[in-house]
Every structure is written in structure tokens, then in C-alpha cells.
Design a protein around this motif. Sequence first.
Motif, PDB file in Angstrom:
ATOM      1  N   GLU A   1       0.897  -1.222   0.005  1.00 13.39           N
ATOM      2  CA  GLU A   1      -0.051  -0.056  -0.114  1.00 13.39           C
ATOM      3  C   GLU A   1       0.806   1.254  -0.062  1.00 13.39           C
ATOM      4  N   ARG A   2       1.802   1.343   0.820  1.00 11.60           N
ATOM      5  CA  ARG A   2       2.965   2.554   0.884  1.00 11.60           C
ATOM      6  C   ARG A   2       3.653   2.517  -0.357  1.00 11.60           C
ATOM      7  N   TYR A   3       3.852   1.507  -0.848  1.00 11.52           N
ATOM      8  CA  TYR A   3       4.341   1.762  -2.167  1.00 11.52           C
ATOM      9  C   TYR A   3       3.585   2.173  -3.362  1.00 11.52           C
ATOM     10  N   LEU A   4       2.409   1.741  -3.444  1.00 14.25           N
ATOM     11  CA  LEU A   4       1.628   2.311  -4.349  1.00 14.25           C
ATOM     12  C   LEU A   4       1.025   3.534  -4.288  1.00 14.25           C
ATOM     13  N   LYS A   5       1.207   4.004  -2.823  1.00 10.67           N
ATOM     14  CA  LYS A   5       0.657   5.475  -2.551  1.00 10.67           C
ATOM     15  C   LYS A   5       1.735   6.300  -3.069  1.00 10.67           C
ATOM     16  N   ASP A   6       2.851   5.975  -2.768  1.00  7.74           N
ATOM     17  CA  ASP A   6       4.041   7.058  -3.202  1.00  7.74           C
ATOM     18  C   ASP A   6       4.571   6.589  -4.844  1.00  7.74           C
TER      19      ASP A   6
ATOM     20  N   ASN B   1       3.264   8.155  -7.309  1.00  8.22           N
ATOM     21  CA  ASN B   1       2.843   9.187  -8.219  1.00  8.22           C
ATOM     22  C   ASN B   1       2.276   8.774  -9.612  1.00  8.22           C
ATOM     23  N   SER B   2       1.486   8.150  -9.556  1.00 14.16           N
ATOM     24  CA  SER B   2       0.548   7.696 -10.639  1.00 14.16           C
ATOM     25  C   SER B   2      -0.844   7.725 -10.639  1.00 14.16           C
ATOM     26  N   LYS B   3      -1.623   7.146 -11.569  1.00 13.81           N
ATOM     27  CA  LYS B   3      -3.018   7.037 -11.547  1.00 13.81           C
ATOM     28  C   LYS B   3      -3.450   6.355 -10.246  1.00 13.81           C
ATOM     29  N   ILE B   4      -2.706   5.115  -9.873  1.00 13.70           N
ATOM     30  CA  ILE B   4      -3.024   4.417  -9.007  1.00 13.70           C
ATOM     31  C   ILE B   4      -2.989   5.067  -7.643  1.00 13.70           C
TER      32      ILE B   4
ATOM     33  N   TYR C   1      -5.463   8.123  -2.857  1.00 13.06           N
ATOM     34  CA  TYR C   1      -5.609   9.416  -2.100  1.00 13.06           C
ATOM     35  C   TYR C   1      -7.127   9.975  -2.146  1.00 13.06           C
ATOM     36  N   ASP C   2      -7.529   9.664  -3.412  1.00 15.22           N
ATOM     37  CA  ASP C   2      -9.195   9.853  -3.147  1.00 15.22           C
ATOM     38  C   ASP C   2      -9.897   8.943  -2.445  1.00 15.22           C
ATOM     39  N   SER C   3      -9.526   7.696  -2.224  1.00 16.22           N
ATOM     40  CA  SER C   3     -10.293   6.668  -1.308  1.00 16.22           C
ATOM     41  C   SER C   3      -9.959   7.104   0.222  1.00 16.22           C
ATOM     42  N   TYR C   4      -8.857   7.763   0.379  1.00 15.93           N
ATOM     43  CA  TYR C   4      -8.372   8.179   1.910  1.00 15.93           C
ATOM     44  C   TYR C   4      -9.406   9.451   2.100  1.00 15.93           C
ATOM     45  N   ASP C   5      -9.515  10.254   1.051  1.00 19.37           N
ATOM     46  CA  ASP C   5     -10.295  11.606   1.382  1.00 19.37           C
ATOM     47  C   ASP C   5     -11.787  11.015   1.582  1.00 19.37           C
TER      48      ASP C   5
ATOM     49  N   VAL D   1     -16.251   1.379   0.947  1.00 18.63           N
ATOM     50  CA  VAL D   1     -14.950   2.178   0.464  1.00 18.63           C
ATOM     51  C   VAL D   1     -13.463   1.605   1.003  1.00 18.63           C
ATOM     52  N   LEU D   2     -13.647   0.824   2.058  1.00 15.23           N
ATOM     53  CA  LEU D   2     -12.409   0.259   2.772  1.00 15.23           C
ATOM     54  C   LEU D   2     -12.527  -1.136   1.947  1.00 15.23           C
ATOM     55  N   SER D   3     -13.342  -1.777   1.699  1.00 18.41           N
ATOM     56  CA  SER D   3     -13.456  -3.132   0.872  1.00 18.41           C
ATOM     57  C   SER D   3     -12.979  -2.740  -0.482  1.00 18.41           C
ATOM     58  N   GLU D   4     -13.341  -1.684  -1.198  1.00 11.14           N
ATOM     59  CA  GLU D   4     -13.066  -1.630  -2.489  1.00 11.14           C
ATOM     60  C   GLU D   4     -11.680  -1.243  -2.637  1.00 11.14           C
ATOM     61  N   ARG D   5     -11.180  -0.399  -1.604  1.00 11.18           N
ATOM     62  CA  ARG D   5      -9.760  -0.011  -1.592  1.00 11.18           C
ATOM     63  C   ARG D   5      -8.737  -1.415  -1.426  1.00 11.18           C
ATOM     64  N   LYS D   6      -9.190  -2.298  -0.477  1.00 10.20           N
ATOM     65  CA  LYS D   6      -8.565  -3.466  -0.328  1.00 10.20           C
ATOM     66  C   LYS D   6      -8.578  -4.522  -1.319  1.00 10.20           C
ATOM     67  N   GLU D   7      -9.589  -4.475  -2.128  1.00  8.92           N
ATOM     68  CA  GLU D   7      -9.401  -5.364  -3.275  1.00  8.92           C
ATOM     69  C   GLU D   7      -8.698  -4.785  -4.366  1.00  8.92           C
ATOM     70  N   PHE D   8      -8.617  -3.321  -4.591  1.00 15.10           N
ATOM     71  CA  PHE D   8      -7.740  -2.754  -5.551  1.00 15.10           C
ATOM     72  C   PHE D   8      -6.443  -2.907  -5.379  1.00 15.10           C
ATOM     73  N   ILE D   9      -5.670  -2.805  -4.062  1.00 14.12           N
ATOM     74  CA  ILE D   9      -4.590  -2.815  -3.885  1.00 14.12           C
ATOM     75  C   ILE D   9      -4.029  -4.489  -4.007  1.00 14.12           C
ATOM     76  N   GLU D  10      -4.980  -5.524  -3.559  1.00 14.48           N
ATOM     77  CA  GLU D  10      -4.718  -6.947  -3.749  1.00 14.48           C
ATOM     78  C   GLU D  10      -4.690  -7.204  -5.382  1.00 14.48           C
ATOM     79  N   SER D  11      -5.313  -6.687  -6.024  1.00 13.81           N
ATOM     80  CA  SER D  11      -5.173  -6.826  -7.674  1.00 13.81           C
ATOM     81  C   SER D  11      -4.164  -6.152  -8.254  1.00 13.81           C
ATOM     82  N   MET D  12      -3.413  -5.412  -7.696  1.00 14.86           N
ATOM     83  CA  MET D  12      -2.222  -4.717  -8.330  1.00 14.86           C
ATOM     84  C   MET D  12      -1.115  -5.664  -8.349  1.00 14.86           C
TER      85      MET D  12
END
Length: 227
Positions: free
Chosen positions: A45-50, A52-55, A60-64, A216-227
Motif C-alpha cells: 500500500e505504501r509503495y502504491l501510494k508513493d 505518483n501515478s493514477k494508482i 488518495y481519493d479513497s483516503y479522502d 470504500v474500505l473493501s474496494e480499496r483493499k481489493e484494488f491493492i490486492e489486485s495490483m
Amino acid sequence: MVQLRLEEARLAKKEVMDSIHDLEEKLNQSENVEKDYEKLFETKERYLKDSNSKISAYLYDSYDKEADIKTLLKELNEAISAGIQVKDALTRAIDSLEKAKGWGTVDMLGGGLLSTAVKHSHMDESTRHVHDAQSMMRRFQKELLDVKQTASMELEVSGLLKFSDYFFDGLIMDFVVQDKITISLENTKIQQSDIGRILSDLRVQAGQKNRELDRVLSERKEFIESM
């Protein structure tokens, strides 16, 4: 025969204890796996967050969204808590008024000084409880205004504090009259019903926001796991 059965029981006990030991080891291993998974997930999650891409923009939109929902839930829960306190105070006032009404009936039928004294005691109790409700109503009104600023809810709050004016006008000016007790009782019940309706609306909104937060939390988790 007894000796054979005793030996059989000992063997059965050993098998059960061995099974328990095996299960405990598997549980310990599964706990370690869960912890390892959580560490890997956080690292990813930290790697994807940092990145600087569409991911990262999506994350960040999910965190907001999560922060906004949690803020609103906090406001809703505070309003619900304040509303419950008001409703409880009104319940106590209604109980005292009903007792006063009952003793007032006895008084009208010639109950004497005792019934008059008891009636007035219950009237004093109801007055104190409504004073408490009035104080709590101010906090409830403030919390409702906070909710209206952060949620699309139609809540009528301007008339909440007017109730106590009606109550005391009908009660204190001539509280020895039975009709005044009855009117005050009915007004208090109406106010309690209004508070209950508002609380119901707040609970529905809070339930919706809790489900939205879970999504929101479930969708973010699934998104991260799929990357």
C-alpha cells in the motif's frame, strides 16, 4: 475388564491431547501467516501510494472519502448521543406528570392535603426534568446544526427550544388546575415523539454511512490486492 477399559480411555485421552496439540500448532502458524500478510499488504500500500501515478491518485481519493465519512459519522453519533439524553429527560418528565395527573384526580375528588402535597411534589419533579431537557436540547440543537452542515438531511431544529416555553407557560402560571397538567403532559409527549423521529432519521443516516465506509474500505483493499 475394568483394566482394559481404563487402558482404552488412556489411549483415547492421548489421541485427543495429540489432536489438540496439532491444532494449536496450526493456529499459531495461521496467526503468523495473518501477521505476515498484513505487513506485506501495508508495504504494498505504501509503495502504491508513493508511486505518483493514477494508482496513487485513486488511493488518495479513497483516503479522502474515508476521512469525510468518518467525520460525518462522528457528528451523527454525537447528535444521537445528545438526542438520547434529551429523550430520557423528557421520559422522566412524562413519568412525573402522569403521577401528578393521577394525584390531581384524587385531589379533585377530595383527597385532602396529602394528595395536594404529593401532586405538587410530582409537578416540581417534572419541572426539574424539563429544565434538564431544555439544557440538553441546546446541545442537541447544536449537534443537529453540525450534522446539517455536513450531511444532506432535512432536519427541523429551529422549533426545538420553543417547547420549554410552551411547557412552562402552561404549567407555572396555574399548575394547580388539572387541565394545565394534562396539556403539559400532552405537549411533553409530542416533543418526545418529535425527538424520537429525529433520532430515527439520524440512525438511518448513520447506518447508511457505516455501509458506505465498509464499501470504500473493501474496494480499496481489493484494488491493492489486485495490483
